[in-house]
Design an enzyme around this catalytic site. Structure first.
Site, PDB file in Angstrom:
ATOM      1  N   GLY A 171      -7.519   1.798  -6.310  1.00 34.50           N
ATOM      2  CA  GLY A 171      -7.219   0.584  -5.556  1.00 34.50           C
ATOM      3  C   GLY A 171      -5.860   0.758  -4.909  1.00 34.50           C
ATOM      4  O   GLY A 171      -5.193   1.781  -5.108  1.00 34.50           O
ATOM      5  N   THR A 172      -5.429  -0.215  -4.132  1.00 31.86           N
ATOM      6  CA  THR A 172      -4.115  -0.137  -3.513  1.00 31.86           C
ATOM      7  C   THR A 172      -3.032  -0.323  -4.572  1.00 31.86           C
ATOM      8  O   THR A 172      -3.308  -0.622  -5.734  1.00 31.86           O
ATOM      9  CB  THR A 172      -3.943  -1.235  -2.450  1.00 31.86           C
ATOM     10  N   MET A 173      -1.796  -0.160  -4.172  1.00 30.55           N
ATOM     11  CA  MET A 173      -0.690  -0.519  -5.037  1.00 30.55           C
ATOM     12  C   MET A 173      -0.785  -2.008  -5.373  1.00 30.55           C
ATOM     13  O   MET A 173      -1.368  -2.787  -4.621  1.00 30.55           O
ATOM     14  CB  MET A 173       0.646  -0.224  -4.352  1.00 30.55           C
ATOM     15  N   CYS A 202      -2.522  -3.518  -7.597  1.00 28.25           N
ATOM     16  CA  CYS A 202      -3.804  -4.080  -8.030  1.00 28.25           C
ATOM     17  C   CYS A 202      -4.030  -3.918  -9.531  1.00 28.25           C
ATOM     18  O   CYS A 202      -5.084  -4.294 -10.049  1.00 28.25           O
ATOM     19  CB  CYS A 202      -4.961  -3.459  -7.250  1.00 28.25           C
ATOM     20  N   LYS A 225      -3.564  -0.919 -11.624  1.00 32.96           N
ATOM     21  CA  LYS A 225      -4.093   0.348 -12.154  1.00 32.96           C
ATOM     22  C   LYS A 225      -3.364   0.767 -13.430  1.00 32.96           C
ATOM     23  O   LYS A 225      -4.004   1.111 -14.434  1.00 32.96           O
ATOM     24  CB  LYS A 225      -3.972   1.451 -11.094  1.00 32.96           C
ATOM     25  N   ASP A 263      -2.569   8.823 -15.258  1.00 28.22           N
ATOM     26  CA  ASP A 263      -2.113   7.912 -14.208  1.00 28.22           C
ATOM     27  C   ASP A 263      -1.518   8.702 -13.047  1.00 28.22           C
ATOM     28  O   ASP A 263      -1.086   9.843 -13.201  1.00 28.22           O
ATOM     29  CB  ASP A 263      -1.072   6.947 -14.775  1.00 28.22           C
ATOM     30  N   GLU A 264      -1.487   8.069 -11.885  1.00 26.09           N
ATOM     31  CA  GLU A 264      -0.945   8.676 -10.652  1.00 26.09           C
ATOM     32  C   GLU A 264      -1.684   9.963 -10.294  1.00 26.09           C
ATOM     33  O   GLU A 264      -1.077  10.978  -9.910  1.00 26.09           O
ATOM     34  CB  GLU A 264       0.560   8.930 -10.792  1.00 26.09           C
ATOM     35  N   GLN A 285      -3.246  10.761  -7.772  1.00 25.11           N
ATOM     36  CA  GLN A 285      -3.069  11.210  -6.391  1.00 25.11           C
ATOM     37  C   GLN A 285      -2.051  12.333  -6.278  1.00 25.11           C
ATOM     38  O   GLN A 285      -2.092  13.115  -5.330  1.00 25.11           O
ATOM     39  CB  GLN A 285      -2.666  10.040  -5.489  1.00 25.11           C
TER      40      GLN A 285
END
Length: 264
Positions: free
Chosen positions: A9-11, A13, A15, A86-87, A89
């Site tokens: 999701g976007t920042m 949201c 996560k 996490d992270e 990306q």
């Protein structure tokens, strides 16, 4: 059966909050996991959320080998039942493939969390590989909102409140520095219209209305008599109107108005 699941999701949201909640739920059932993160806002060795939750974590960098880390942990006598990553990306495609191998060959659940697109709307390599390999991709249902109130779908990088579209793909910000991040709807992302720019624009129009009041001019929404580039009679804004004679605008605002005119 173990799964590779990607929560995205976007920042803003939730996560990281969900990652911490899942770790708590699994731990409460007697399961043991490892938490990984990279470039967390709170610094090294921690996974944190915007609402104040945090937990110790293993920092990921370009040299991290998830397979070897899990293997070493198990050889030390500790159980590993799940991974919280996490992270995602920021991970390399090879590292994501290591996570998939852990699921398939060791039978450990891997839960990944991250955004998919960078500030230029391009896919992060790590997120792209995760989407390609994941058993499930779950889009978080807690909506982040653009300043206009619409659901935010894009992440914008800002410098002093103004959106930028060039630079390195990964720049850590949002921690009180000049560089920050803001979630926007697609329309305002494409218009480069951040909350700060919108506020300046509204403030400028309000100041011009006040000046017109002092001068005895009407300002019912039709600015055509005062400036050719003003607001249309139907109330829609064609572009940022030029200042009325005598208005004083500082250099920064003047530059911003010029940029706003170019946006339109």
């Amino acid at each position: 059966m173990a799964e590779l699941v990607f929560f995205t999701g976007t920042m803003d949201c939730g996560k990281s909050t969900l990652a911490l909640q899942m770790n708590y739920n699994y731990t409460q059932r007697g399961l043991h996991g490892l938490i990984f993160t990279q470039n967390d806002r709170a610094g090294s060795g921690v996974l944190s959320s915007r609402i104040g939750l945090h937990e110790s974590a293993i920092d990921v960098d370009a040299t991290t080998d998830f397979w070897l880390t899990v293997e070493a942990t198990r050889q030390s006598g500790m159980d590993v039942d799940f991974l919280i990553c996490d992270e995602v990306q920021f991970y390399s495609p090879d590292q994501v493939e290591q996570l998939a191998r852990i699921v398939d060959e060791v039978g450990i659940d891997v839960f990944g969390f991250g955004i998919t697109h960078d500030f230029r709307t391009h896919l992060f390599p790590g997120s792209a590989r995760m989407i390609e390999l994941a058993d499930r991709v779950e889009v978080l249902q807690v909506p982040a909102l653009c300043w206009c109130g619409k659901r935010a779908t894009h992440n914008a990088r800002t410098v002093n409140g103004l959106m930028v579209t060039e630079g390195d793909q990964v720049v850590v910000g949002d921690v009180g520095a000049t560089v920050g991040y803001e979630v926007l709807c697609r329309y305002h992302h494409m218009k480069h219209m951040t909350a700060a720019v919108a506020a300046h624009r509204q403030g400028t129009l309000g100041a011009m209305d006040a000046r017109r009041t002092e001068d005895g001019l009407e300002h019912s929404g039709d600015y055509s008599e005062c400036e050719p580039d003003g607001i249309a009679p139907d109330g829609t804004q064609d572009s940022a109107p030029a200042p009325h004679d005598g208005d004083v605008i500082d250099d920064g605002l003047a530059q911003e108005l010029e940029e706003l005119e170019n946006m339109d």
